[in-house]
Design an enzyme around this catalytic site. Structure first.
Site, mmCIF file in Angstrom:
data_model
loop_
_atom_site.group_PDB
_atom_site.id
_atom_site.type_symbol
_atom_site.label_atom_id
_atom_site.label_comp_id
_atom_site.label_asym_id
_atom_site.label_seq_id
_atom_site.Cartn_x
_atom_site.Cartn_y
_atom_site.Cartn_z
ATOM 1 N N ARG A 134 0.747 -1.102 0.208
ATOM 2 C CA ARG A 134 0.008 0.091 0.101
ATOM 3 C C ARG A 134 0.780 1.217 -0.001
ATOM 4 O O ARG A 134 1.992 1.171 0.378
ATOM 5 C CB ARG A 134 -0.982 0.132 1.205
ATOM 6 C CG ARG A 134 -2.132 -0.929 1.443
ATOM 7 C CD ARG A 134 -2.474 -1.215 2.720
ATOM 8 N NE ARG A 134 -3.132 0.267 3.291
ATOM 9 C CZ ARG A 134 -3.682 0.293 4.478
ATOM 10 N NH1 ARG A 134 -3.477 -0.538 5.330
ATOM 11 N NH2 ARG A 134 -4.202 1.700 4.812
ATOM 12 N N SER B 65 1.605 4.034 1.672
ATOM 13 C CA SER B 65 1.519 4.800 3.253
ATOM 14 C C SER B 65 2.892 4.609 3.704
ATOM 15 O O SER B 65 3.828 3.690 3.496
ATOM 16 C CB SER B 65 0.690 4.302 3.985
ATOM 17 O OG SER B 65 0.876 2.885 4.757
ATOM 18 N N LYS C 7 -3.844 -8.484 10.135
ATOM 19 C CA LYS C 7 -5.126 -8.312 10.672
ATOM 20 C C LYS C 7 -5.948 -7.210 9.637
ATOM 21 O O LYS C 7 -7.180 -7.391 9.711
ATOM 22 C CB LYS C 7 -5.080 -6.953 11.816
ATOM 23 C CG LYS C 7 -4.617 -5.671 11.557
ATOM 24 C CD LYS C 7 -5.041 -5.158 13.139
ATOM 25 C CE LYS C 7 -4.749 -3.283 12.600
ATOM 26 N NZ LYS C 7 -4.968 -2.622 13.904
ATOM 27 N N ASP C 8 -5.547 -6.994 8.474
ATOM 28 C CA ASP C 8 -6.431 -6.423 7.374
ATOM 29 C C ASP C 8 -6.559 -7.436 6.489
ATOM 30 O O ASP C 8 -7.541 -7.257 5.477
ATOM 31 C CB ASP C 8 -5.514 -5.361 6.379
ATOM 32 C CG ASP C 8 -5.066 -3.978 7.327
ATOM 33 O OD1 ASP C 8 -5.934 -3.679 8.060
ATOM 34 O OD2 ASP C 8 -4.187 -3.398 6.784
ATOM 35 N N ARG D 30 -14.230 -3.140 17.312
ATOM 36 C CA ARG D 30 -13.452 -3.816 18.217
ATOM 37 C C ARG D 30 -13.350 -2.752 19.470
ATOM 38 O O ARG D 30 -13.895 -3.085 20.693
ATOM 39 C CB ARG D 30 -12.630 -4.770 17.945
ATOM 40 C CG ARG D 30 -11.644 -5.173 19.312
ATOM 41 C CD ARG D 30 -10.334 -5.828 18.831
ATOM 42 N NE ARG D 30 -9.471 -5.093 18.249
ATOM 43 C CZ ARG D 30 -8.537 -4.355 18.760
ATOM 44 N NH1 ARG D 30 -8.346 -4.411 19.944
ATOM 45 N NH2 ARG D 30 -7.814 -3.476 18.059
ATOM 46 N N ARG D 31 -12.506 -1.931 19.090
ATOM 47 C CA ARG D 31 -12.144 -0.760 20.181
ATOM 48 C C ARG D 31 -13.220 -0.162 20.450
ATOM 49 O O ARG D 31 -13.450 0.079 21.785
ATOM 50 C CB ARG D 31 -10.953 0.056 19.372
ATOM 51 C CG ARG D 31 -9.791 -0.435 19.093
ATOM 52 C CD ARG D 31 -8.943 0.345 18.211
ATOM 53 N NE ARG D 31 -7.496 -0.007 18.136
ATOM 54 C CZ ARG D 31 -6.712 -0.158 17.017
ATOM 55 N NH1 ARG D 31 -7.061 0.937 16.240
ATOM 56 N NH2 ARG D 31 -5.491 -0.663 17.104
ATOM 57 N N ARG E 239 -10.287 7.676 10.504
ATOM 58 C CA ARG E 239 -9.506 6.908 9.446
ATOM 59 C C ARG E 239 -8.432 7.648 8.887
ATOM 60 O O ARG E 239 -8.313 8.762 9.146
ATOM 61 C CB ARG E 239 -10.374 6.472 8.478
ATOM 62 C CG ARG E 239 -11.594 5.333 9.024
ATOM 63 C CD ARG E 239 -12.369 4.669 8.017
ATOM 64 N NE ARG E 239 -11.165 4.042 7.330
ATOM 65 C CZ ARG E 239 -11.467 3.909 5.860
ATOM 66 N NH1 ARG E 239 -12.162 4.643 5.186
ATOM 67 N NH2 ARG E 239 -10.358 3.443 5.040
ATOM 68 N N GLY E 240 -7.633 7.250 8.142
ATOM 69 C CA GLY E 240 -6.260 7.794 7.476
ATOM 70 C C GLY E 240 -5.053 7.004 8.118
ATOM 71 O O GLY E 240 -5.306 6.177 9.048
ATOM 72 N N ASN E 241 -3.920 7.391 7.601
ATOM 73 C CA ASN E 241 -2.880 6.955 8.221
ATOM 74 C C ASN E 241 -2.382 7.210 9.496
ATOM 75 O O ASN E 241 -3.032 8.243 10.263
ATOM 76 C CB ASN E 241 -1.700 7.081 7.025
ATOM 77 C CG ASN E 241 -1.162 8.734 6.910
ATOM 78 O OD1 ASN E 241 -1.273 9.301 7.962
ATOM 79 N ND2 ASN E 241 -1.116 9.008 5.602
ATOM 80 N N THR F 207 -1.736 11.119 10.042
ATOM 81 C CA THR F 207 -2.897 11.842 9.740
ATOM 82 C C THR F 207 -3.813 11.693 11.122
ATOM 83 O O THR F 207 -4.287 12.696 11.786
ATOM 84 C CB THR F 207 -3.884 11.387 8.517
ATOM 85 O OG1 THR F 207 -3.230 11.424 7.530
ATOM 86 C CG2 THR F 207 -5.350 12.252 8.479
ATOM 87 N N ARG F 208 -3.959 10.708 11.706
ATOM 88 C CA ARG F 208 -4.851 10.497 12.724
ATOM 89 C C ARG F 208 -4.202 11.187 14.066
ATOM 90 O O ARG F 208 -4.833 11.843 14.779
ATOM 91 C CB ARG F 208 -4.930 9.009 13.195
ATOM 92 C CG ARG F 208 -5.471 8.269 12.260
ATOM 93 C CD ARG F 208 -5.746 6.792 12.657
ATOM 94 N NE ARG F 208 -6.060 6.051 11.627
ATOM 95 C CZ ARG F 208 -6.709 4.723 11.800
ATOM 96 N NH1 ARG F 208 -7.092 4.357 12.991
ATOM 97 N NH2 ARG F 208 -7.122 4.012 10.878
ATOM 98 N N CYS G 176 -15.147 -7.186 9.519
ATOM 99 C CA CYS G 176 -14.923 -5.981 10.161
ATOM 100 C C CYS G 176 -16.032 -5.426 11.019
ATOM 101 O O CYS G 176 -16.049 -4.449 11.701
ATOM 102 C CB CYS G 176 -14.386 -5.002 8.881
ATOM 103 S SG CYS G 176 -15.771 -4.594 8.003
#
Length: 304
Positions: free
Chosen positions: A10, A12, A78-79, A125-126, A143-145, A148-149, A238
């Site tokens: 990806r 990122s 996990k993705d 989950r969180r 969301r985002g990398n 960004t978060r 998900c």
């Protein structure tokens, strides 16, 4: 085999850092990294389940394999969905990084957050775990990398955000965070694991499979298999607030623990099993069946 091995990943900073971990282990093959944009990286204003689920982070990468634009792909496990895409195989995983989650906040714990605090996460989950602890919390989509978060947190949009420790470590980010224990925030299945995926064809079986198996961490592979198998048996997606944690005990034993939550955090079901490592598939199935029995069946998983 080609002169250079092409690794698909990806676009990122974290994905590149993770691909470089694999690249370093395969340097004798002169690997090069090629990045691809995914739907999950393009659409950031909607939850994953609204734009295609976990697969939104991997389909473009898998397409590169099928179109022979790359030889192998590196994914955060996990993705990955609970079943391999037809015609592909995960041949190797690297040693697992820390699988815990981290709280980034001016407060040191979930319990100490102010009443009605806004917490950012994209994880069901969180969200469920947070609400199981504090029903007053305001959970807001984030969301985002990673950068960004963190930028949004620093801008004051959130009182706290939760990120995977593995990503923070792999990017070597110098930011204050508090690690949440397994009891505070039960980890996601396969969190902290990097997998190497490639086409399951005769050419790869002959040439790349033997090489990749040399970099495979069998202990991590077996624990990943156990956690992924529980998801598979539950048909976990998900949309499923679930934690699965597998740990090896001695040379030939494995322990599998799983927690299943309702999305609002008001219900929680647990299951644990201990047995021989060679029986991972059967043990995982027993854990899943036990959870289904306790929660009342797959209607619960589907939110009905």
């Amino acid at each position: 085999m080609k002169k250079k091995l092409i690794i698909a990943v990806r676009k990122s900073k974290l994905a590149l850092a993770q691909a470089n971990l694999v690249k370093e282990r395969l340097k004798k093959l002169n690997p090069i990294i090629k990045t691809f944009q995914t739907v999950g990286d393009q659409i950031l204003d909607k939850p994953l389940h609204e734009i295609g689920g976990k697969g939104v982070f991997i389909k473009s990468i898998e397409k590169a394999l099928f179109e022979q634009k790359a030889d192998i792909a590196v994914h955060s496990m996990k993705d990955m969905e609970s079943k391999n895409t037809k015609g592909t195989k995960i041949v190797a995983v690297l040693p697992r990084e820390d699988r815990r989650d981290a709280l980034i906040s001016n407060w040191n714990s979930i319990q100490s957050l102010p009443l009605g605090a806004t917490v950012g996460t994209s994880s069901i989950r969180r969200t469920a775990v947070l609400l199981s602890i504090r029903q007053d919390l305001n959970i807001k989509l984030l969301r985002g990398n990673i950068n960004t978060r963190i930028k949004k947190f620093n801008a004051g949009e959130f009182d706290a955000i939760i990120l995977a420790v593995a990503g923070l470590k792999r990017l070597n980010l110098k930011i204050k965070y508090n690690i949440l224990s397994h009891s505070e925030m039960p980890p996601a299945p396969m969190q902290g694991v990097l997998g190497v995926q490639l086409l399951n064809n005769e050419d790869n079986k002959k040439n790349l499979f033997p090489i990749l198996k040399q970099i495979n961490c069998q202990d991590t592979f077996d624990c990943t298999k156990a956690e992924r198998s529980v998801l598979k048996e539950l048909n976990g997606t998900c949309r499923t607030p679930i934690s699965v944690v597998a740990d090896l005990k001695g040379l030939d034993q494995i322990e599998i623990k799983s927690l299943l939550y309702s999305p609002n955090g008001k219900k929680k079901f647990s299951s644990m099993i201990y047995g021989k490592r060679k029986n991972i598939k059967d043990l995982s199935k027993k854990v899943a069946l036990d959870l289904l029995k306790k929660c009342g069946g797959k209607e619960f998983l589907n939110g009905q």
